[in-house]
Design a protein around this motif. Structure first.
Motif, PDB file in Angstrom:
ATOM      1  N   UNK A 216      46.012  33.382  40.792  1.00  0.00           N
ATOM      2  CA  UNK A 216      45.460  34.683  41.180  1.00  0.00           C
ATOM      3  C   UNK A 216      44.873  35.355  39.943  1.00  0.00           C
ATOM      4  N   UNK A 217      43.557  35.610  39.904  1.00  0.00           N
ATOM      5  CA  UNK A 217      42.965  36.235  38.713  1.00  0.00           C
ATOM      6  C   UNK A 217      43.314  37.714  38.642  1.00  0.00           C
ATOM      7  N   UNK A 218      44.067  38.083  37.623  1.00  0.00           N
ATOM      8  CA  UNK A 218      44.448  39.482  37.425  1.00  0.00           C
ATOM      9  C   UNK A 218      44.282  39.826  35.961  1.00  0.00           C
ATOM     10  N   UNK A 219      44.187  41.131  35.693  1.00  0.00           N
ATOM     11  CA  UNK A 219      44.179  41.584  34.312  1.00  0.00           C
ATOM     12  C   UNK A 219      45.509  42.247  34.041  1.00  0.00           C
ATOM     13  N   UNK A 220      46.204  41.737  33.047  1.00  0.00           N
ATOM     14  CA  UNK A 220      47.494  42.289  32.650  1.00  0.00           C
ATOM     15  C   UNK A 220      47.309  42.883  31.263  1.00  0.00           C
TER      16      UNK A 220
END
Length: 289
Positions: A216-220
């Motif tokens: 899942x592409x997410x920005x953390x």
């Protein structure tokens, strides 16, 4: 020495889905679409709850009508919570002894808290970098609380802000059980998992769910990751703890949650895949000892 404060511990890095927010704001809106986005989410939730309530009432009425027509007693209501599979119970029993609470003294007497887990017999512990960073970095005073309630100082072996992974080391007498790590590519969508950690300061907490999605592409924080998504409840304090499959193998490092209007877990959490975390941790250990 840091003290476990419980309620009010800061959340992990903000979650941003690149496909939902091109401006880099949280789901619940900071700039982007402005306050209207939060109101839309509330309206959606209210509508969904109304539909669920209407369906429940309609189903109960229909069931009662059928029962009266057939002179049969209505079927007993389903259990409100599904039984926990025995394999998850065994997995929890295997994993909890290797999971610790992490407390980092920060500026002004504040304490950042999270979780971590042992990865080898040398008592190295993997946790999230953002927990250590809140205390000021490598020179911060870090305290680890073991599953049996002992507190001891931990050395910060090294940090990698880009991956949000940090490695600690505690004395040999901690005697933490290192956790088994899942093989790369072995995790499957839909398989049962547990999140283990110290949400809100409650050490040794286990919550169950499934793997909701992979890659899942997410920005953390400031970086983008392909994360493991799960509906196992993850709350402040779970950061750095393990996401574990039914075989007792770590599949990811719990790192962040999606929220609505800044509230707690809504069943969408994210973990750094364990193969990525292991690669970073091995590099840190090789350099820092």
């Amino acid at each position: 020495m840091a003290v476990q404060t419980g309620l009010g511990e800061p959340r992990g890095p903000r979650f941003v889905s690149p496909s939902l927010d091109p401006y880099g704001d949280e789901w619940h809106g900071v700039h982007g679409d402005g306050p209207g986005r939060g109101r839309r989410w509330r309206r959606i939730l209210v509508f969904a709850l109304a539909v669920i309530a209407l369906s429940t009432v309609s189903g109960a009425l229909a069931g009662g009508y059928v029962a009266t027509q057939t002179n049969q007693p209505p079927a007993p209501a389903a259990s409100a919570a599904a039984a926990v599979p025995p394999d998850l119970i065994a997995a929890a029993d295997k994993v909890v002894p290797g999971v610790v609470s992490v407390m980092v003294d920060g500026p002004g007497g504040a304490t950042a808290t999270g979780s971590g887990f042992a990865i080898d017999n040398l008592q190295h512990i993997v946790t999230n970098d953002h927990i250590v960073a809140r205390g000021g970095g490598r020179g911060s005073e870090v305290t680890v609380e073991t599953p049996d309630g002992r507190q001891m100082m931990a050395k910060v072996v090294g940090r990698d802000p880009g991956s949000d992974i940090a490695v600690l080391r505690v004395p040999p007498d901690a005697q933490l059980n290192p956790l088994a790590l899942a093989k790369p590519g072995a995790t499957r969508v839909g398989e049962p998992v547990i999140a283990v950690g110290s949400p809100l300061g409650l050490a040794g907490t286990v919550t169950a769910g499934i793997v909701s999605a992979l890659d899942r592409p997410v920005r953390l924080g400031a970086n983008r990751h392909n994360a493991v998504q799960t509906d196992a409840s993850i709350n402040p304090g779970n950061s750095g703890g393990p996401l574990v499959n039914a075989r007792g193998e770590v599949v990811g490092v719990n790192t962040a949650i999606a929220t609505i209007d800044g509230n707690g877990s809504i069943g969408i959490g994210f973990a750094i895949p364990i193969d990525q975390a292991q690669q970073v941790a091995d590099g840190i250990i090789a350099k820092g000892g």
